[in-house]
Design an enzyme around this catalytic site. Structure first.
Site, PDB file in Angstrom:
ATOM      1  NE  ARG A  19     -35.822  23.846  45.733  1.00  0.00           N
ATOM      2  CZ  ARG A  19     -34.938  23.496  45.681  1.00  0.00           C
ATOM      3  NH1 ARG A  19     -34.025  24.190  45.838  1.00  0.00           N
ATOM      4  NH2 ARG A  19     -34.635  22.316  44.911  1.00  0.00           N
ATOM      5  CG  ASP A  20     -32.762  24.523  42.533  1.00  0.00           C
ATOM      6  OD1 ASP A  20     -31.964  25.465  42.578  1.00  0.00           O
ATOM      7  OD2 ASP A  20     -32.242  23.273  42.278  1.00  0.00           O
ATOM      8  CG  HIS A  75     -32.196  18.440  41.146  1.00  0.00           C
ATOM      9  ND1 HIS A  75     -33.230  19.095  41.441  1.00  0.00           N
ATOM     10  CD2 HIS A  75     -31.396  19.409  41.308  1.00  0.00           C
ATOM     11  CE1 HIS A  75     -33.187  20.293  41.938  1.00  0.00           C
ATOM     12  NE2 HIS A  75     -31.857  20.322  41.806  1.00  0.00           N
ATOM     13  CG  HIS A 116     -28.062  22.742  39.469  1.00  0.00           C
ATOM     14  ND1 HIS A 116     -28.633  24.030  39.544  1.00  0.00           N
ATOM     15  CD2 HIS A 116     -28.732  22.044  40.182  1.00  0.00           C
ATOM     16  CE1 HIS A 116     -29.325  23.910  40.855  1.00  0.00           C
ATOM     17  NE2 HIS A 116     -29.588  22.672  41.001  1.00  0.00           N
ATOM     18  CB  CYS A 166     -27.522  25.855  45.909  1.00  0.00           C
ATOM     19  SG  CYS A 166     -27.386  25.790  47.672  1.00  0.00           S
ATOM     20  CG  ASN A 204     -32.439  23.326  38.663  1.00  0.00           C
ATOM     21  OD1 ASN A 204     -32.172  24.380  39.079  1.00  0.00           O
ATOM     22  ND2 ASN A 204     -32.402  22.423  39.075  1.00  0.00           N
TER      23      ASN A 204
HETATM   24  P1  HMG Z   1     -29.191  27.034  61.847  1.00  0.00           P
HETATM   25  O1  HMG Z   1     -28.596  28.329  62.089  1.00  0.00           O
HETATM   26  O2  HMG Z   1     -28.026  25.881  62.088  1.00  0.00           O
HETATM   27  O3  HMG Z   1     -30.339  26.608  62.767  1.00  0.00           O
HETATM   28  O4  HMG Z   1     -29.705  26.755  60.410  1.00  0.00           O
HETATM   29  P2  HMG Z   1     -30.957  27.362  64.131  1.00  0.00           P
HETATM   30  O5  HMG Z   1     -32.121  26.292  64.613  1.00  0.00           O
HETATM   31  O6  HMG Z   1     -30.308  27.847  64.972  1.00  0.00           O
HETATM   32  O7  HMG Z   1     -31.936  28.585  63.356  1.00  0.00           O
HETATM   33  C1  HMG Z   1     -31.174  29.736  63.040  1.00  0.00           C
HETATM   34  C2  HMG Z   1     -32.295  30.725  62.861  1.00  0.00           C
HETATM   35  O8  HMG Z   1     -33.472  30.532  61.850  1.00  0.00           O
HETATM   36  C3  HMG Z   1     -33.246  30.732  64.247  1.00  0.00           C
HETATM   37  O9  HMG Z   1     -33.929  32.167  64.208  1.00  0.00           O
HETATM   38  C4  HMG Z   1     -34.312  29.971  63.989  1.00  0.00           C
HETATM   39  O10 HMG Z   1     -35.721  30.020  64.668  1.00  0.00           O
HETATM   40  C5  HMG Z   1     -34.512  30.281  62.593  1.00  0.00           C
HETATM   41  P3  HMG Z   1     -33.183  33.310  65.477  1.00  0.00           P
HETATM   42  O11 HMG Z   1     -33.293  32.534  66.620  1.00  0.00           O
HETATM   43  O12 HMG Z   1     -31.741  33.508  65.012  1.00  0.00           O
HETATM   44  O13 HMG Z   1     -33.987  34.466  65.015  1.00  0.00           O
HETATM   45  N1  HMG Z   1     -35.169  29.220  61.824  1.00  0.00           N
HETATM   46  C6  HMG Z   1     -36.272  29.104  60.877  1.00  0.00           C
HETATM   47  N2  HMG Z   1     -37.235  30.262  60.795  1.00  0.00           N
HETATM   48  C7  HMG Z   1     -38.081  29.680  59.912  1.00  0.00           C
HETATM   49  N3  HMG Z   1     -38.199  28.499  59.273  1.00  0.00           N
HETATM   50  C8  HMG Z   1     -37.439  27.596  59.597  1.00  0.00           C
HETATM   51  C9  HMG Z   1     -36.350  27.813  60.483  1.00  0.00           C
HETATM   52  N4  HMG Z   1     -35.451  27.150  60.901  1.00  0.00           N
HETATM   53  C10 HMG Z   1     -34.721  27.744  61.547  1.00  0.00           C
HETATM   54  N5  HMG Z   1     -37.636  26.370  59.074  1.00  0.00           N
HETATM   55  C11 HMG Z   1     -31.085  25.713  58.775  1.00  0.00           C
HETATM   56  C12 HMG Z   1     -30.141  25.560  59.958  1.00  0.00           C
HETATM   57  C13 HMG Z   1     -31.590  24.263  58.333  1.00  0.00           C
HETATM   58  C14 HMG Z   1     -32.519  26.176  59.414  1.00  0.00           C
HETATM   59  C15 HMG Z   1     -30.650  26.723  57.944  1.00  0.00           C
HETATM   60  O14 HMG Z   1     -29.237  26.477  57.699  1.00  0.00           O
HETATM   61  C16 HMG Z   1     -31.446  26.879  56.579  1.00  0.00           C
HETATM   62  O15 HMG Z   1     -32.646  27.162  56.720  1.00  0.00           O
HETATM   63  N6  HMG Z   1     -30.843  26.157  55.662  1.00  0.00           N
HETATM   64  C17 HMG Z   1     -31.576  26.406  54.292  1.00  0.00           C
HETATM   65  C18 HMG Z   1     -30.436  26.427  53.056  1.00  0.00           C
HETATM   66  C19 HMG Z   1     -31.182  26.220  51.755  1.00  0.00           C
HETATM   67  O16 HMG Z   1     -32.274  26.359  51.600  1.00  0.00           O
HETATM   68  N7  HMG Z   1     -30.363  26.080  50.786  1.00  0.00           N
HETATM   69  C20 HMG Z   1     -31.008  25.825  49.475  1.00  0.00           C
HETATM   70  C21 HMG Z   1     -31.913  24.501  49.117  1.00  0.00           C
HETATM   71  S1  HMG Z   1     -30.947  23.086  48.942  1.00  0.00           S
HETATM   72  C22 HMG Z   1     -30.601  23.088  47.171  1.00  0.00           C
HETATM   73  O17 HMG Z   1     -30.812  24.010  46.497  1.00  0.00           O
HETATM   74  C23 HMG Z   1     -29.975  21.928  46.521  1.00  0.00           C
HETATM   75  C24 HMG Z   1     -31.213  21.177  45.730  1.00  0.00           C
HETATM   76  O18 HMG Z   1     -31.911  21.774  44.640  1.00  0.00           O
HETATM   77  C25 HMG Z   1     -30.805  19.973  45.173  1.00  0.00           C
HETATM   78  C26 HMG Z   1     -29.609  19.957  44.421  1.00  0.00           C
HETATM   79  O19 HMG Z   1     -29.333  20.845  43.315  1.00  0.00           O
HETATM   80  O20 HMG Z   1     -28.364  19.300  44.616  1.00  0.00           O
HETATM   81  C27 HMG Z   1     -32.180  20.739  46.765  1.00  0.00           C
HETATM   82 MG    MG Z   2     -30.716  22.290  42.710  1.00  0.00          MG
END
Ligand code: HMG
Ligand code: MG
Length: 301
Positions: free
Chosen positions: A16-17, A208, A210, A241, A250
């Site tokens: 995933r990450d 967690h 990095h 990310c 990581n």
């Molecule tokens: P948004 O644009 O504010 O929300 O995104 P929305 O509800 O308006 O959705 C936008 C579009 O996405 C729409 O489609 C939705 O239907 C679709 P459109 O109408 O434009 O065709 N949509 C989805 N489709 C499939 N599955 C879904 C979904 N949700 C909406 N679940 C949202 C808000 C949260 C959805 C977006 O910003 C997002 O998906 N962000 C994810 C970012 C991400 O994955 N970042 C990396 C992970 S975090 C990380 O790595 C840190 C971690 O490792 C810990 C650390 O290291 O600190 C965990």
């Molecule tokens: Mg991470």
């Protein structure tokens, strides 16, 4: 020797990450092979994919296919990241039994990453947790930017404490503290954990890190000394990310295992099999090994 836990649970985040930040499009079957090889290594947790918006993270747009293609080993759990009810529905449909919610301790990173304020993210999680409960799905939580924010710099430990308690109040079983951009140092880890452990049992916390600036193993050691026994890591040292400029890999699972093995701390994980999984995915990505352990293997050490 200081008082270390006898056993550490490694929570593998490579699929995933690791893969969410890669430019190369990894074929679904290569992801499935990577996860199957990680399963064979005996890891207790493998965060397999992410049911976020495919527009936000196209690299993991095949989450459903990955979940249905992997062989699930008894004794391994396969969590997936979920941002909202839409993602939860997709995860349930794909047979997911464990999810991870994610927010952060700084407003600007939360906005960049999930387009909401921290409070909005917590409000949005409530129906997801309820939904999960109806399907007997276990929920973990992440607090990103726990040791520093790519946009705001220093993050007060009181804020991390507040968000951690809010996630636990929602009903997550464990909160993983994310050093998203790898800026933390052991004294910070000690100060943060000392505050959190006043209110939260050690088993409800994970770390967690990095390894962007080379402090991840030192930070893990500090966390272990303070009683933490779940550590996130990524096979091959992949990771980052897309919404955190400068975030890189990581802590690698191999480097973590090498240290824990040497210290006589039990994990139940086979380091050679993790190394084989890492090599399989690095070959697909066309990248050299990021982990010191693999570099030493390649050099014949
Ligand atoms: P948004 O644009 O504010 O929300 O995104 P929305 O509800 O308006 O959705 C936008 C579009 O996405 C729409 O489609 C939705 O239907 C679709 P459109 O109408 O434009 O065709 N949509 C989805 N489709 C499939 N599955 C879904 C979904 N949700 C909406 N679940 C949202 C808000 C949260 C959805 C977006 O910003 C997002 O998906 N962000 C994810 C970012 C991400 O994955 N970042 C990396 C992970 S975090 C990380 O790595 C840190 C971690 O490792 C810990 C650390 O290291 O600190 C965990
Ligand atoms: Mg991470």
């Amino acid at each position: 020797m200081a008082n270390y836990p006898a056993k550490v649970n490694i929570y593998e985040v490579g699929p995933r990450d690791g893969l969410q930040n890669e430019k190369v499009t990894v074929p679904t079957q290569a992801k499935i092979n990577y996860i199957n090889l990680l399963s064979a290594a005996g890891l207790p947790y493998i965060e397999a994919t992410s049911f976020v918006s495919p527009k936000a993270v196209p690299q993991l747009g095949d989450a459903s296919e990955v979940m249905s293609g992997i062989e699930r080993r008894a004794g391994t759990r396969y969590p997936a990241l979920v941002p909202n009810v839409r993602g939860m529905q997709r995860a349930i449909d794909a047979g997911v039994r464990d999810i991870a919610l994610f927010t952060a301790a700084s407003e600007s990173f939360t906005k960049a990453n999930i387009n909401s304020t921290i409070q909005e993210s917590l409000d949005n999680f409530k129906p997801v947790v309820e939904f999960a409960g109806e399907h007997d799905v276990r929920v973990r939580g992440y607090v990103s930017s726990a040791l520093g924010c790519p946009y705001e710099g220093a993050v007060p430990i009181q804020k991390v404490h507040q968000v951690t308690l809010a996630l636990l109040d929602l009903g997550v079983w464990q909160v993983s503290l994310g050093d998203t951009i790898g800026v933390g140092t052991p004294n910070q880890v000690e100060d943060l954990l000392a505050l959190l452990l006043k209110d939260v049992p050690a088993a409800s916390l994970a770390v967690h890190f990095h390894d962007t600036r080379g402090t991840a193993l030192a930070n893990v050691l500090t966390a272990l000394q303070m009683g933490i026994s779940t550590v996130d890591a990524s096979a091959g040292g992949l990771g980052g990310c897309p919404y955190a400029p400068g975030a890189s890999g990581n802590l690698s699972t191999e480097d973590l295992l090498f240290m824990l093995n040497g210290m006589g701390i039990e994990t139940g994980v086979d380091i050679d099999k993790v190394a084989a999984a890492s090599q399989s995915i690095l070959q697909v990505l066309g990248k050299p090994a990021a982990s010191k352990y693999l570099q030493a293997c390649v050099a014949g050490g």
